[in-house]
Design a protein around this motif. Structure first.
Motif, mmCIF file in Angstrom:
data_model
loop_
_atom_site.group_PDB
_atom_site.id
_atom_site.type_symbol
_atom_site.label_atom_id
_atom_site.label_comp_id
_atom_site.label_asym_id
_atom_site.label_seq_id
_atom_site.Cartn_x
_atom_site.Cartn_y
_atom_site.Cartn_z
ATOM 1 N N ARG A 38 -11.672 0.696 -3.190
ATOM 2 C CA ARG A 38 -10.799 0.367 -2.209
ATOM 3 C C ARG A 38 -11.217 -0.277 -0.841
ATOM 4 O O ARG A 38 -10.782 -1.185 -0.566
ATOM 5 N N LEU A 41 -12.169 -3.777 -0.636
ATOM 6 C CA LEU A 41 -11.089 -4.899 -0.583
ATOM 7 C C LEU A 41 -10.637 -5.098 0.873
ATOM 8 O O LEU A 41 -10.628 -4.459 1.614
ATOM 9 N N GLN A 45 -5.217 -5.740 0.884
ATOM 10 C CA GLN A 45 -4.990 -5.629 -0.523
ATOM 11 C C GLN A 45 -5.129 -4.151 -0.879
ATOM 12 O O GLN A 45 -4.751 -3.764 -2.046
ATOM 13 N N GLN A 46 -5.484 -3.319 0.051
ATOM 14 C CA GLN A 46 -5.759 -1.815 -0.248
ATOM 15 C C GLN A 46 -4.471 -1.255 -0.798
ATOM 16 O O GLN A 46 -4.744 -0.174 -1.792
ATOM 17 N N PHE A 49 -3.836 -2.051 -4.422
ATOM 18 C CA PHE A 49 -4.727 -1.539 -5.261
ATOM 19 C C PHE A 49 -4.443 -0.196 -5.537
ATOM 20 O O PHE A 49 -4.355 0.422 -6.634
ATOM 21 N N GLY A 110 -12.546 -4.333 -7.720
ATOM 22 C CA GLY A 110 -11.263 -4.412 -7.241
ATOM 23 C C GLY A 110 -10.478 -5.321 -7.380
ATOM 24 O O GLY A 110 -9.146 -5.284 -7.776
ATOM 25 N N GLU A 111 -10.990 -6.549 -7.339
ATOM 26 C CA GLU A 111 -10.366 -8.032 -7.633
ATOM 27 C C GLU A 111 -9.887 -7.976 -9.378
ATOM 28 O O GLU A 111 -8.789 -8.269 -9.498
ATOM 29 N N ILE A 113 -9.078 -5.314 -10.836
ATOM 30 C CA ILE A 113 -8.028 -4.306 -11.100
ATOM 31 C C ILE A 113 -6.878 -4.837 -10.526
ATOM 32 O O ILE A 113 -5.748 -4.793 -11.146
ATOM 33 N N LEU A 114 -6.834 -5.746 -9.236
ATOM 34 C CA LEU A 114 -5.551 -6.285 -9.024
ATOM 35 C C LEU A 114 -5.052 -7.569 -9.873
ATOM 36 O O LEU A 114 -3.968 -7.559 -10.031
ATOM 37 N N TYR A 117 -3.404 -5.816 -12.750
ATOM 38 C CA TYR A 117 -2.008 -4.837 -12.173
ATOM 39 C C TYR A 117 -0.969 -6.040 -12.208
ATOM 40 O O TYR A 117 0.078 -5.812 -12.571
#
Length: 362
Positions: A38, A41, A45-46, A49, A110-111, A113-114, A117
């Motif tokens: 987290r 990012l 974006q957090q 996330f 993180g990217e 995962i986004l 999502y």
């Protein structure tokens, strides 16, 4: 030497700035890894996330289902089932169509995962659109459940072929069961008075026909018809039919006379003499004859019920008729009718055996 030092420093710096990925072996490590990813990012974006993490962790938690155990009234039950459908539909909107779990995010940055999502949200939006369209059709089908069960049943069968969503399939199956149950319950309620009336009139053949009609009309093979009158119709008809066949073949009315006689109490009283014989192989437990007296135009104006045989232990002078036995009145004795019946045309009468019951097979 200087070149080697610069190269080592570059490798070190690359390692320091490598994006963290979601890795863990314990729940504690998972929480720490989530926090690390987290923080890698941008602030904007957090929050998204964390929404993604929450969705992947909870997407497949089972949704609680309402219970109808304490709802007895038919209308309230139907309304409760509709509310339950709304509840299930709302729960489905919160979850994606396909199965996902936190394991799907293992090793992702993180990217990444986004991105995953975002893909799930697109799938979910498409799925919700499907759900809302199907919801309209399903509610339209269920709206007829109070008045037209066959229409409801047929509509639900067609809808079942149009979806693969487990929750909808489960709901349709339950609705099919409800449609069948309420349809059959109403059928029983509508047939009961007609069967009862036939039984009261001793029209056992009609009662049996109505009971068989009811059987043919109910939907489904597992529905049990809970009805006293239905059970009585099925039970009494075979015995009645057996009795009627025996009556035609083995019961003889050997004497039937109607006239007016003078008694020590009254003069010119209407009177009846009747006798019968059992010529068959079975004992007759009950035998009743109804005599109809008629006027000069041949119309019935009075009826008199006469017991010729009975297994009633309190009636000793008219016992069951065993094979070959007869029932006869004493010489010069008559059944005296209480009314004077001035409109009766003396001697104009007819009789009908209105009840016959055989003893069990011997």
């Amino acid at each position: 030497m200087r070149y080697a030092l610069i190269l080592s420093l570059a490798v070190f710096l690359v390692g320091c700035f490598e994006e963290p990925t979601l890795t863990w072996t314990t729940d504690v490590e998972l929480r720490q890894s989530i926090e690390n990813v987290r923080e890698s990012l941008p602030d904007s974006q957090q929050a998204i996330f964390m929404d993604a993490i929450h969705l992947y962790q909870t997407a497949n938690d089972p949704a609680p289902k309402p219970s109808f155990d304490h709802i007895e009234d038919v209308v309230e039950r139907i309304e409760a089932e509709r509310d339950a459908y709304d509840f299930v539909a709302d729960m489905l909107e919160a979850y994606p169509h396909r199965q996902i779990s936190i394991e799907d995010l293992r090793g992702k940055t993180g990217e990444q995962i986004l991105e995953a999502y975002s893909s799930v949200l697109e799938e979910r939006d498409a799925h919700v659109t499907e759900i809302k369209a199907f919801e309209v059709e399903l509610k339209e089908a269920l709206s007829t459940i109070n008045s037209d069960y066959q229409t409801t049943y047929d509509s639900l069968v067609l809808l079942k072929e149009k979806t693969t969503v487990p929750a909808f399939l489960e709901r349709i199956e339950a609705s099919l069961d409800s449609a069948v149950y309420f349809h059959n319950t109403r059928l029983v309620e509508s047939y009961n008075p007609k069967i009862e009336a036939a039984l009261d009139a001793d029209d056992f053949e009609r009662a049996y026909q109505l009971a068989k009609e009811l059987e043919d009309a109910v939907m489904g093979e597992s529905f049990n018809i809970f009805s006293y009158h239905y059970d009585q119709a099925l039970k009494k008809y075979p015995a009645w039919k057996e009795g009627q066949e025996y009556l035609q073949n083995y019961v003889e009315i050997t004497e039937f006379t109607t006239r007016r006689i003078d008694t020590y109490r009254r003069d010119n009283a209407p009177a009846i003499r009747i006798a019968a014989r059992n010529t068959g192989p079975r004992t007759i437990n009950e035998l009743t004859v109804t005599v109809y007296l008629k006027d000069s135009e041949g119309k019935r104006i009075h009826e008199e019920e006469i017991f010729l045989a009975t297994d009633n232990p309190y009636i000793h002078d008219k016992p069951p008729l065993k094979p070959g036995y007869v029932f006869e009145m004493e010489a010069n004795h008559y059944r005296i009718i209480k009314q004077q019946l001035n409109a009766w045309k003396t001697g104009s009468a007819e009789y009908e055996v209105t009840e016959i019951e055989l003893a069990p097979n011997e």
